[in-house]
Scaffold this active site. Structure first.
Site, short mmCIF file in Angstrom:
data_model
loop_
_atom_site.label_atom_id
_atom_site.label_comp_id
_atom_site.label_asym_id
_atom_site.label_seq_id
_atom_site.Cartn_x
_atom_site.Cartn_y
_atom_site.Cartn_z
N ARG A 243 0.76 -1.09 -0.09
CA ARG A 243 -0.16 0.03 -0.06
C ARG A 243 0.99 1.12 0.02
O ARG A 243 1.92 1.37 0.62
CB ARG A 243 -0.99 -0.02 1.17
N GLU A 272 -4.10 7.32 -3.89
CA GLU A 272 -4.57 6.68 -5.13
C GLU A 272 -5.98 7.27 -5.70
O GLU A 272 -6.85 7.46 -4.85
CB GLU A 272 -4.63 5.28 -5.42
N HIS A 290 -1.34 0.05 -10.00
CA HIS A 290 -1.97 -1.09 -9.03
C HIS A 290 -2.51 -2.13 -9.89
O HIS A 290 -3.71 -2.19 -10.05
CB HIS A 290 -3.36 -0.22 -8.06
C1 DGY Z 1 -6.43 -6.10 -2.69
O1 DGY Z 1 -6.96 -6.91 -3.00
O2 DGY Z 1 -6.14 -5.45 -1.63
C2 DGY Z 1 -5.25 -5.37 -4.01
O3 DGY Z 1 -4.50 -4.12 -3.64
C3 DGY Z 1 -6.17 -5.20 -5.21
O4 DGY Z 1 -5.40 -5.45 -6.27
#
Ligand code: DGY
Length: 324
Positions: A243, A272, A290
């Site tokens: 993240r 984001e 992402h």
């Molecule tokens: C998640 O599932 O947390 C991812 O970041 C989405 O791709």
């Protein structure tokens, strides 16, 4: 078409792969997203009017305001993601709303993107691609765009859960030494020879490549700050598929400029879809939008897993991936 009586009604906030939407429409009185537009908290509450459950995505902001704005009929939020940092879990708990996620099914896809970013950053693939597209490539030259090997180097993994372990398996294929920090040491069969470090500080000086795989929590926000970046070997390569807020962008940009980091590969960003301006003009950072779980197979599996959780909740009250 009128709703079949007794089928639970669900709101699906964003467009999902076709096969997932087909199953949702077959088994639920499903309110699908006609235009794939993100809903703000008020709109989400309005759209959920009369619904028993809501299927959200990682890009939805499901804070306390969104949860408090949901009608009393909503008993479950099933997120189409493994991460749950976009949901105020405390607010859900307070309102007695169950929350589920989609672990396991995106492990390989995300580890693949981490590996892709390690290679792309180390071998300057972004720069090379930009040069070719700009019609600026003058031909092969002995000293052109020299990167660095991954083979034989050491990768430090922060967060040795499913995705961290999957990256470790891939790194071993490149004859890399794997070292890791995790809250708890793994049993030997999962560790597979990786060297455990009890603190991030202990790991960093060894990490020629550093790949982040921890969840975003108040404890991991800005885990990689200027102080810790300074503990990496000079010229280390950073990869973040976890993240965005796990790193302090200002510190990473400064390190990419000073050479403390020779390169970075990022798939996730603080705030984001906003991307810290400092990255955009740097040649030595590879920026992906992402894409960690973005394969057809994985996105379908995520959708089916979210529906499995809804099915189990409405049938037995016991979804497998309950986080609240
Ligand atoms: C998640 O599932 O947390 C991812 O970041 C989405 O791709």
């Amino acid at each position: 078409m009128s709703a079949t009586p007794n089928r639970p009604r669900i709101l699906v906030t964003r467009k999902l792969p076709e096969a997932v939407e087909r199953r949702a429409a077959r088994d639920y009185d499903a309110r699908l997203s006609p235009d794939d537009q993100a809903l703000d908290p008020a709109a989400m509450g309005d759209a959920a009017e009369g619904c028993d459950g809501v299927l959200v995505c990682a890009a939805d902001k499901v804070g306390a305001d969104a949860i408090d704005g949901m009608p009393d009929s909503v008993r479950i939020i099933a997120t189409f993601s493994v991460g749950t940092d976009h949901i105020d879990l405390g607010a859900a708990k307070r309102r007695g709303i169950v929350v589920t996620n989609t672990p396991d099914v995106l492990t390989d896809a995300t580890a693949d993107v981490a590996l892709l970013l390690m290679l792309a950053a180390a071998r300057r693939a972004g720069e090379g691609e930009r040069m070719v597209r700009a019609r600026a490539w003058g031909g092969w030259a002995p000293t052109q765009l020299l990167g660095t090997h991954m083979s034989g180097k050491t990768v430090g993994i922060v967060g040795m859960g499913r995705i961290g372990q999957a990256l470790a398996r891939r790194a071993r294929g490149f004859d890399m030494t794997v070292r890791y920090y995790n809250r708890n040491r793994l049993p030997a069969d999962q560790e597979q020879g990786a060297v455990f470090h009890g603190t991030v500080e202990d790991l960093l000086p060894h990490a020629q490549f550093l790949s982040l795989h921890c969840p975003l929590t108040p404890q991991t926000r800005h885990l990689l700050d200027a102080r810790r970046i300074a503990m990496l070997p000079r010229g280390a390569i950073l990869v973040n598929t976890a993240r965005g807020p796990v790193v302090d962008d200002r510190a990473v940009v400064a390190a990419l400029k000073s050479g403390q980091l020779s390169a970075a590969g990022l798939d996730v960003y603080d705030g984001e879809p906003h991307v810290h301006e400092g990255y955009l003009d740097l040649e030595n950072v590879v920026l992906l939008p992402h894409l960690g779980s973005a394969t057809t197979e994985t996105r379908e599996a995520m959708g089916f897993r979210a529906l499995d959780n809804l099915d189990a909740w409405f049938a037995t009250g016991r979804p497998a991936d309950r986080v609240v």
